[in-house]
Design a protein around this motif. Structure first.
Motif, PDB file in Angstrom:
ATOM      1  N   ARG A   1       0.938  -1.056  -0.076  1.00 54.70           N
ATOM      2  CA  ARG A   1       0.041  -0.055   0.032  1.00 54.70           C
ATOM      3  C   ARG A   1       0.877   1.229   0.291  1.00 54.70           C
ATOM      4  O   ARG A   1       0.695   2.274  -0.611  1.00 54.70           O
ATOM      5  N   THR A   2       1.794   1.398   0.624  1.00 55.52           N
ATOM      6  CA  THR A   2       2.759   2.311   0.854  1.00 55.52           C
ATOM      7  C   THR A   2       3.605   2.655  -0.679  1.00 55.52           C
ATOM      8  O   THR A   2       3.501   3.634  -0.979  1.00 55.52           O
ATOM      9  N   ALA A   3       4.063   1.519  -1.124  1.00 55.54           N
ATOM     10  CA  ALA A   3       4.700   1.735  -2.512  1.00 55.54           C
ATOM     11  C   ALA A   3       3.492   2.319  -3.428  1.00 55.54           C
ATOM     12  O   ALA A   3       3.963   3.011  -4.349  1.00 55.54           O
ATOM     13  N   ALA A   4       2.304   1.497  -3.322  1.00 56.70           N
ATOM     14  CA  ALA A   4       1.172   2.107  -4.246  1.00 56.70           C
ATOM     15  C   ALA A   4       1.039   3.674  -4.370  1.00 56.70           C
ATOM     16  O   ALA A   4       0.817   4.482  -5.107  1.00 56.70           O
ATOM     17  N   CYS A   5       0.775   3.953  -2.989  1.00 58.46           N
ATOM     18  CA  CYS A   5       0.608   5.397  -2.602  1.00 58.46           C
ATOM     19  C   CYS A   5       2.027   6.467  -3.030  1.00 58.46           C
ATOM     20  O   CYS A   5       1.528   7.523  -3.637  1.00 58.46           O
ATOM     21  N   LEU A   6       3.128   6.107  -2.717  1.00 59.08           N
ATOM     22  CA  LEU A   6       4.213   6.707  -3.429  1.00 59.08           C
ATOM     23  C   LEU A   6       4.056   6.712  -4.891  1.00 59.08           C
ATOM     24  O   LEU A   6       4.499   7.954  -5.498  1.00 59.08           O
ATOM     25  N   ALA A   7       3.938   5.729  -5.410  1.00 51.67           N
ATOM     26  CA  ALA A   7       3.746   5.730  -7.027  1.00 51.67           C
ATOM     27  C   ALA A   7       2.663   6.663  -7.456  1.00 51.67           C
ATOM     28  O   ALA A   7       2.922   7.332  -8.384  1.00 51.67           O
ATOM     29  N   LEU A   8       1.718   6.718  -6.964  1.00 52.24           N
ATOM     30  CA  LEU A   8       0.401   7.589  -7.242  1.00 52.24           C
ATOM     31  C   LEU A   8       0.728   8.968  -7.094  1.00 52.24           C
ATOM     32  O   LEU A   8       0.448  10.005  -7.868  1.00 52.24           O
ATOM     33  N   CYS A   9       1.419   9.414  -5.771  1.00 51.51           N
ATOM     34  CA  CYS A   9       1.953  10.846  -5.562  1.00 51.51           C
ATOM     35  C   CYS A   9       2.972  11.015  -6.486  1.00 51.51           C
ATOM     36  O   CYS A   9       2.888  12.276  -6.892  1.00 51.51           O
ATOM     37  N   ALA A  10       3.839  10.143  -6.816  1.00 49.74           N
ATOM     38  CA  ALA A  10       4.761  10.689  -7.970  1.00 49.74           C
ATOM     39  C   ALA A  10       4.235  11.125  -9.260  1.00 49.74           C
ATOM     40  O   ALA A  10       4.644  11.935  -9.925  1.00 49.74           O
ATOM     41  N   ALA A  11       3.123  10.138  -9.554  1.00 47.54           N
ATOM     42  CA  ALA A  11       2.491  10.387 -11.125  1.00 47.54           C
ATOM     43  C   ALA A  11       1.700  11.729 -10.641  1.00 47.54           C
ATOM     44  O   ALA A  11       1.696  12.428 -11.980  1.00 47.54           O
ATOM     45  N   ALA A  12       1.035  12.018  -9.663  1.00 49.85           N
ATOM     46  CA  ALA A  12       0.268  13.347  -9.508  1.00 49.85           C
ATOM     47  C   ALA A  12       1.189  14.572  -9.552  1.00 49.85           C
ATOM     48  O   ALA A  12       0.787  15.499 -10.132  1.00 49.85           O
ATOM     49  N   GLY A  13       2.412  14.317  -9.247  1.00 48.19           N
ATOM     50  CA  GLY A  13       3.669  15.406  -9.112  1.00 48.19           C
ATOM     51  C   GLY A  13       3.806  15.768 -10.477  1.00 48.19           C
ATOM     52  O   GLY A  13       4.172  16.768 -10.910  1.00 48.19           O
ATOM     53  N   LEU A  14       3.880  14.569 -11.389  1.00 48.64           N
ATOM     54  CA  LEU A  14       4.668  14.815 -12.577  1.00 48.64           C
ATOM     55  C   LEU A  14       3.647  15.421 -13.730  1.00 48.64           C
ATOM     56  O   LEU A  14       3.743  16.152 -14.489  1.00 48.64           O
ATOM     57  N   ALA A  15       2.014  15.143 -13.337  1.00 48.50           N
ATOM     58  CA  ALA A  15       1.164  15.717 -14.033  1.00 48.50           C
ATOM     59  C   ALA A  15       0.845  17.148 -13.669  1.00 48.50           C
ATOM     60  O   ALA A  15       0.422  17.884 -14.838  1.00 48.50           O
ATOM     61  N   ASN A  16       1.327  17.503 -12.281  1.00 50.97           N
ATOM     62  CA  ASN A  16       1.152  18.720 -12.248  1.00 50.97           C
ATOM     63  C   ASN A  16       2.426  19.945 -12.511  1.00 50.97           C
ATOM     64  O   ASN A  16       2.388  20.874 -12.259  1.00 50.97           O
ATOM     65  N   ALA A  17       3.559  19.191 -13.038  1.00 50.30           N
ATOM     66  CA  ALA A  17       4.747  19.727 -13.428  1.00 50.30           C
ATOM     67  C   ALA A  17       4.433  20.780 -14.619  1.00 50.30           C
ATOM     68  O   ALA A  17       3.652  20.617 -15.468  1.00 50.30           O
ATOM     69  N   ALA A  18       5.321  22.103 -14.623  1.00 52.72           N
ATOM     70  CA  ALA A  18       5.010  23.018 -15.353  1.00 52.72           C
ATOM     71  C   ALA A  18       5.429  22.569 -16.818  1.00 52.72           C
ATOM     72  O   ALA A  18       6.505  21.726 -16.896  1.00 52.72           O
ATOM     73  N   PRO A  19       4.870  22.747 -17.788  1.00 55.17           N
ATOM     74  CA  PRO A  19       5.244  22.521 -19.192  1.00 55.17           C
ATOM     75  C   PRO A  19       6.717  23.061 -19.554  1.00 55.17           C
ATOM     76  O   PRO A  19       6.927  24.066 -19.111  1.00 55.17           O
ATOM     77  N   GLN A  20       7.402  22.325 -20.405  1.00 53.93           N
ATOM     78  CA  GLN A  20       8.466  22.846 -20.926  1.00 53.93           C
ATOM     79  C   GLN A  20       8.357  24.376 -21.586  1.00 53.93           C
ATOM     80  O   GLN A  20       7.319  24.360 -22.162  1.00 53.93           O
ATOM     81  N   CYS A  21       9.146  25.280 -21.477  1.00 54.88           N
ATOM     82  CA  CYS A  21       9.140  26.667 -22.094  1.00 54.88           C
ATOM     83  C   CYS A  21       8.146  27.495 -21.070  1.00 54.88           C
ATOM     84  O   CYS A  21       7.758  28.687 -21.705  1.00 54.88           O
ATOM     85  N   SER A  22       7.520  27.052 -20.358  1.00 57.39           N
ATOM     86  CA  SER A  22       6.382  27.747 -19.350  1.00 57.39           C
ATOM     87  C   SER A  22       6.990  29.209 -19.034  1.00 57.39           C
ATOM     88  O   SER A  22       6.380  30.177 -18.845  1.00 57.39           O
ATOM     89  N   GLY A  23       8.153  29.014 -18.389  1.00 54.31           N
ATOM     90  CA  GLY A  23       8.803  30.457 -17.875  1.00 54.31           C
ATOM     91  C   GLY A  23       8.957  31.309 -19.026  1.00 54.31           C
ATOM     92  O   GLY A  23       8.819  32.501 -18.758  1.00 54.31           O
ATOM     93  N   GLU A  24       9.460  30.849 -20.045  1.00 56.23           N
ATOM     94  CA  GLU A  24       9.455  31.669 -21.304  1.00 56.23           C
ATOM     95  C   GLU A  24       8.069  32.053 -21.800  1.00 56.23           C
ATOM     96  O   GLU A  24       8.239  33.579 -22.078  1.00 56.23           O
ATOM     97  N   ALA A  25       7.216  31.416 -21.743  1.00 58.64           N
ATOM     98  CA  ALA A  25       5.931  31.842 -22.256  1.00 58.64           C
ATOM     99  C   ALA A  25       5.193  32.909 -21.363  1.00 58.64           C
ATOM    100  O   ALA A  25       4.567  33.856 -21.915  1.00 58.64           O
ATOM    101  N   VAL A  26       5.293  32.785 -20.194  1.00 62.12           N
ATOM    102  CA  VAL A  26       4.977  33.788 -19.037  1.00 62.12           C
ATOM    103  C   VAL A  26       5.628  35.174 -19.504  1.00 62.12           C
ATOM    104  O   VAL A  26       5.128  36.192 -19.409  1.00 62.12           O
TER     105      VAL A  26
END
Length: 111
Positions: free
Chosen positions: A7-32
Motif C-alpha cells: 500500500r505504501t509503495a502504491a501510494c508513493l507511485a500515485l503521488c509521484a505520478a500526480a506530481g509529474l502531472a502537475n509539473a510546469a510544461p517545458q518553456c512555461s517560464g519563457e511563455a509567461v
C-alpha cells in the motif's frame, strides 16, 4: 506487513505520478515572460498589466513548412485593468531550447 508495504509503495507511485502531472510544461517560464511583453506591445507600459503564472499546454500543431515537425502551444492568461486576454505562444522545442515561432492574443469579452 507485506500488505502495508504494498500500500505504501502504491501510494508513493500515485503521488509521484500526480506530481509529474502537475509539473510546469517545458518553456512555461519563457511563455509567461513573452506574454508580458505581448501585452506591453499592445497596450504600452502599464503598471496594471498582470500575467497569471499558470501555463496550460494545448495540443501541438504541425509546422506548415515541414509536416514532420510539431510546435508546442502554450496558453497564458493576462489582464490589463479590467480586460482579460488569452495568449497562445507557439514554440519549436529542440532539447532545452525554446524558439518562439508565433503568438496570438485574444480579448476575452462577451459582446
Amino acid at each position: 506487513m507485506k500488505k502495508a508495504l504494498a500500500r505504501t509503495a502504491a501510494c508513493l507511485a500515485l503521488c509521484a505520478a500526480a506530481g509529474l502531472a502537475n509539473a510546469a510544461p517545458q518553456c512555461s517560464g519563457e511563455a509567461v515572460s513573452r506574454a508580458k511583453k505581448l501585452l506591453t506591445f499592445h497596450f504600452g507600459e502599464d503598471d496594471r498589466i498582470r500575467i497569471r503564472p499558470d501555463v496550460k499546454e494545448l495540443p501541438p500543431i504541425r509546422n506548415p513548412a515541414n509536416k514532420k515537425q510539431q510546435f508546442k502551444v502554450l496558453e497564458v492568461w493576462g489582464s490589463v485593468y479590467k480586460g482579460e486576454y488569452r495568449m497562445r505562444l507557439i514554440y519549436f522545442v529542440s532539447g532545452n531550447d525554446c524558439t518562439l515561432m508565433g503568438q496570438e492574443i485574444l480579448e476575452y469579452a462577451n459582446l
